[in-house]
Write an enzyme that holds these catalytic residues in place. Structure first.
Site, PDB file in Angstrom:
ATOM      1  N   ARG A 176       0.916  -1.208   0.104  1.00 52.30           N
ATOM      2  CA  ARG A 176       0.104   0.057  -0.127  1.00 52.30           C
ATOM      3  C   ARG A 176       0.935   1.452  -0.095  1.00 52.30           C
ATOM      4  O   ARG A 176       0.581   2.316   0.547  1.00 52.30           O
ATOM      5  CB  ARG A 176      -0.930   0.120   1.192  1.00 52.30           C
ATOM      6  N   SER A 246     -10.877  -0.340   3.515  1.00 52.12           N
ATOM      7  CA  SER A 246     -10.042  -0.416   4.737  1.00 52.12           C
ATOM      8  C   SER A 246      -9.588   0.775   5.020  1.00 52.12           C
ATOM      9  O   SER A 246      -8.980   1.816   4.291  1.00 52.12           O
ATOM     10  CB  SER A 246      -8.869  -1.323   4.383  1.00 52.12           C
ATOM     11  N   GLU A 341      -4.868   4.219   5.841  1.00 52.94           N
ATOM     12  CA  GLU A 341      -4.817   3.900   4.489  1.00 52.94           C
ATOM     13  C   GLU A 341      -5.321   5.294   3.701  1.00 52.94           C
ATOM     14  O   GLU A 341      -4.387   5.238   2.743  1.00 52.94           O
ATOM     15  CB  GLU A 341      -5.372   2.559   4.288  1.00 52.94           C
TER      16      GLU A 341
HETATM   17  C1  FAD Z   1     -15.309  -0.499  -0.878  1.00 55.04           C
HETATM   18  C2  FAD Z   1     -13.769  -0.213  -1.169  1.00 55.04           C
HETATM   19  C3  FAD Z   1     -12.926  -1.404  -1.068  1.00 55.04           C
HETATM   20  C4  FAD Z   1     -11.861  -1.133  -1.391  1.00 55.04           C
HETATM   21  N1  FAD Z   1     -10.694  -2.186  -1.607  1.00 55.04           N
HETATM   22  C5  FAD Z   1      -9.222  -2.071  -1.847  1.00 55.04           C
HETATM   23  C6  FAD Z   1      -8.791  -3.255  -2.286  1.00 55.04           C
HETATM   24  O1  FAD Z   1      -9.085  -4.471  -1.808  1.00 55.04           O
HETATM   25  N2  FAD Z   1      -7.021  -3.064  -2.240  1.00 55.04           N
HETATM   26  C7  FAD Z   1      -6.891  -1.724  -2.373  1.00 55.04           C
HETATM   27  O2  FAD Z   1      -5.571  -1.515  -2.378  1.00 55.04           O
HETATM   28  N3  FAD Z   1      -7.660  -0.594  -2.165  1.00 55.04           N
HETATM   29  C8  FAD Z   1      -8.919  -0.868  -1.918  1.00 55.04           C
HETATM   30  N4  FAD Z   1      -9.802   0.473  -1.908  1.00 55.04           N
HETATM   31  C9  FAD Z   1      -9.149   1.519  -2.050  1.00 55.04           C
HETATM   32  C10 FAD Z   1      -9.096   2.368  -3.302  1.00 55.04           C
HETATM   33  O3  FAD Z   1     -10.184   1.538  -4.180  1.00 55.04           O
HETATM   34  C11 FAD Z   1      -8.100   2.342  -4.207  1.00 55.04           C
HETATM   35  O4  FAD Z   1      -7.108   3.266  -3.514  1.00 55.04           O
HETATM   36  C12 FAD Z   1      -8.227   3.082  -5.492  1.00 55.04           C
HETATM   37  O5  FAD Z   1      -6.803   3.042  -6.441  1.00 55.04           O
HETATM   38  C13 FAD Z   1      -8.528   4.656  -5.417  1.00 55.04           C
HETATM   39  O6  FAD Z   1      -8.957   4.968  -6.526  1.00 55.04           O
HETATM   40  P1  FAD Z   1      -9.735   6.361  -7.105  1.00 55.04           P
HETATM   41  O7  FAD Z   1      -9.613   6.518  -8.417  1.00 55.04           O
HETATM   42  O8  FAD Z   1     -11.065   6.481  -6.220  1.00 55.04           O
HETATM   43  O9  FAD Z   1      -8.547   7.251  -6.277  1.00 55.04           O
HETATM   44  P2  FAD Z   1      -8.981   8.706  -5.550  1.00 55.04           P
HETATM   45  O10 FAD Z   1      -9.734   8.261  -4.006  1.00 55.04           O
HETATM   46  O11 FAD Z   1      -9.764   9.401  -6.317  1.00 55.04           O
HETATM   47  O12 FAD Z   1      -7.650   9.221  -5.160  1.00 55.04           O
HETATM   48  C14 FAD Z   1      -6.713   8.580  -4.347  1.00 55.04           C
HETATM   49  C15 FAD Z   1      -5.366   9.260  -4.398  1.00 55.04           C
HETATM   50  O13 FAD Z   1      -4.837   9.117  -5.568  1.00 55.04           O
HETATM   51  C16 FAD Z   1      -4.281  10.412  -6.248  1.00 55.04           C
HETATM   52  N5  FAD Z   1      -4.596  10.228  -7.781  1.00 55.04           N
HETATM   53  C17 FAD Z   1      -5.722   9.662  -8.318  1.00 55.04           C
HETATM   54  N6  FAD Z   1      -5.519   9.623  -9.723  1.00 55.04           N
HETATM   55  C18 FAD Z   1      -4.222  10.106  -9.780  1.00 55.04           C
HETATM   56  C19 FAD Z   1      -3.491  10.314 -11.164  1.00 55.04           C
HETATM   57  N7  FAD Z   1      -4.220   9.977 -12.474  1.00 55.04           N
HETATM   58  N8  FAD Z   1      -2.270  10.739 -10.932  1.00 55.04           N
HETATM   59  C20 FAD Z   1      -1.667  11.026  -9.753  1.00 55.04           C
HETATM   60  N9  FAD Z   1      -2.278  10.902  -8.684  1.00 55.04           N
HETATM   61  C21 FAD Z   1      -3.906  10.489  -8.707  1.00 55.04           C
HETATM   62  C22 FAD Z   1      -5.280  11.367  -5.661  1.00 55.04           C
HETATM   63  O14 FAD Z   1      -4.703  12.381  -5.655  1.00 55.04           O
HETATM   64  C23 FAD Z   1      -5.373  10.752  -4.211  1.00 55.04           C
HETATM   65  O15 FAD Z   1      -4.332  11.390  -3.590  1.00 55.04           O
HETATM   66  C24 FAD Z   1     -11.296   0.060  -1.601  1.00 55.04           C
HETATM   67  C25 FAD Z   1     -11.878   1.262  -1.737  1.00 55.04           C
HETATM   68  C26 FAD Z   1     -13.416   0.820  -1.312  1.00 55.04           C
HETATM   69  C27 FAD Z   1     -14.281   2.105  -1.104  1.00 55.04           C
END
Ligand code: FAD
Length: 346
Positions: A176, A246, A341
């Site tokens: 992570r 998480s 996280e």
């Molecule tokens: C129900 C649920 C289950 C989940 N399960 C998991 C799991 O099993 N494993 C896991 O690892 N994560 C999990 N997550 C966390 C999440 O899905 C991941 O972290 C995912 O990659 C976030 O994507 P997002 O597009 O929503 O990012 P955002 O929440 O929009 O952004 C997250 C971060 O990334 C940055 N960011 C986004 N896009 C870019 C880009 N193009 N360039 C640079 N920076 C960027 C943002 O500025 C921010 O700091 C879960 C979340 C939820 C709600």
């Protein structure tokens, strides 16, 4: 018959002032952004970054907001990533290289690869969010991580607007963790990812729940279906109950530390991890009786102690205040600090 006119994408994004971010984060935290825009092309992205520079405000690129906690209103420009496209770069009998636009939905991409019979990311099905965010915390689940398939990514530096290719090694991936949460935190934008996938690889079944129910030669589709089923049974959907998955990382301890803890807490759940041990943060939280508890509308999910839920759409400070109480309690009881996280903004 009339010719269909395809409108070119405007180079200038549309900027909206005082934008409501509640639907832009899966915790449904009520917050606003001073400015908001969507970007569908690299040129729009560069122009959006230049807009922020000119206004002397910060910028934040977001995907689906599934890993974000807005502690306060955001005083800068929130940029919604819509850079699309999936292209096969090379294909041989042994491997396939694909380039994926950062704005592609991660789960839809997994499904696309599974439909083509390409192994590599099927264990990462149903992780919410967009492809561009996947490297930020090196998304992982069911014994697989993004770092296993990422070859390189296109990175745009916010200050210089320079575009570079970053190799897997340069991303400094760990559990992570990546360089984008450390030295390069909020310093740039990921525009696309290049992934290496395999038509004939063995399925990754190290995770017991998968091993128990699948044959050794399970197809990507079988793994995909099993992961989806397990996740749907275990995790609350943010559309039904706002959450960010998480909320705490599983702490990593040495064998000596684990031995001492197990003497005191024989039921403690842990997993071997890269020479050390991951402790199940959910066990620590559950053991302290936090499951189903809530304060000011923020709670611990009744079945998943690692997931904080925000059904009453409480503000970020209340979510973080509640998390802090859990962190302090776990620290006082086990001598372990639980790291948050999701990314906290502001
Ligand atoms: C129900 C649920 C289950 C989940 N399960 C998991 C799991 O099993 N494993 C896991 O690892 N994560 C999990 N997550 C966390 C999440 O899905 C991941 O972290 C995912 O990659 C976030 O994507 P997002 O597009 O929503 O990012 P955002 O929440 O929009 O952004 C997250 C971060 O990334 C940055 N960011 C986004 N896009 C870019 C880009 N193009 N360039 C640079 N920076 C960027 C943002 O500025 C921010 O700091 C879960 C979340 C939820 C709600």
């Amino acid at each position: 018959m009339t010719n269909k006119i395809i409108e070119p994408i405007a180079t200038e994004p549309v900027f909206v002032e005082n934008y409501d971010l509640q639907s832009a984060n899966t915790l449904a935290i009520p917050a606003t952004a001073a400015y908001f825009c969507e970007v569908e092309s690299r040129q729009q992205l560069v122009n959006a970054l230049a807009f922020a520079e000119q206004k002397k405000i910060e910028s934040l690129i977001v995907g689906e907001g599934s890993n974000l906690v807005f502690a306060n209103d955001y005083q800068g420009l929130v940029i919604q990533n819509k850079l699309l496209g999936i292209h096969v770069l090379e294909q041989s009998v042994d491997e396939i290289l694909i380039r994926v636009g950062a704005g592609e939905n991660w789960h839809a991409l997994v499904e696309y690869c599974v439909d083509h019979g390409w192994y590599g990311i099927e264990n990462l099905a149903l992780i919410p969010g967009l492809a561009g965010a996947a490297p930020i915390q090196n998304i992982g689940a069911y014994g697989a991580e993004l770092k296993d398939v990422l070859v390189q990514l296109t990175y745009i530096d916010k200050a210089s607007l320079e575009t570079t290719q970053m190799s897997n090694a340069n991303c400094e991936f760990a559990y992570r963790q990546s360089v984008f949460k450390q030295r390069l935190k909020n310093k740039g934008v990921i525009a696309d990812l290049t992934l290496r996938l395999f038509p004939n690889a063995k399925p990754s079944l190290s995770y017991p729940a998968l091993r128990d129910q699948l044959p050794n030669d399970a197809s990507p589709k079988q793994v995909f279906d099993a992961v989806c089923k397990l996740r749907q049974a275990k995790l609350p959907a943010p559309s039904q109950i706002p959450n960010a998955g998480s909320f705490f990382k599983n702490p990593i301890v040495s064998s000596t530390q684990l031995g001492k803890l197990k003497e005191q807490f024989p039921g403690l759940v842990s997993f071997a991890f890269e020479g050390d041990h991951k402790i199940a943060a959910a066990w620590l939280i559950d053991h302290r009786g936090w499951k189903s508890k809530s304060i000011k509308g923020v709670g611990v999910h009744q079945d998943q102690a690692l997931v904080l839920v925000n059904p009453r759409r409480a503000k970020g400070s209340d979510v973080l205040g509640f998390a802090r109480q859990i962190q302090d309690d776990v620290q006082n009881s086990f001598g372990i600090w639980l790291e948050i996280e999701p990314i906290v903004i502001g």
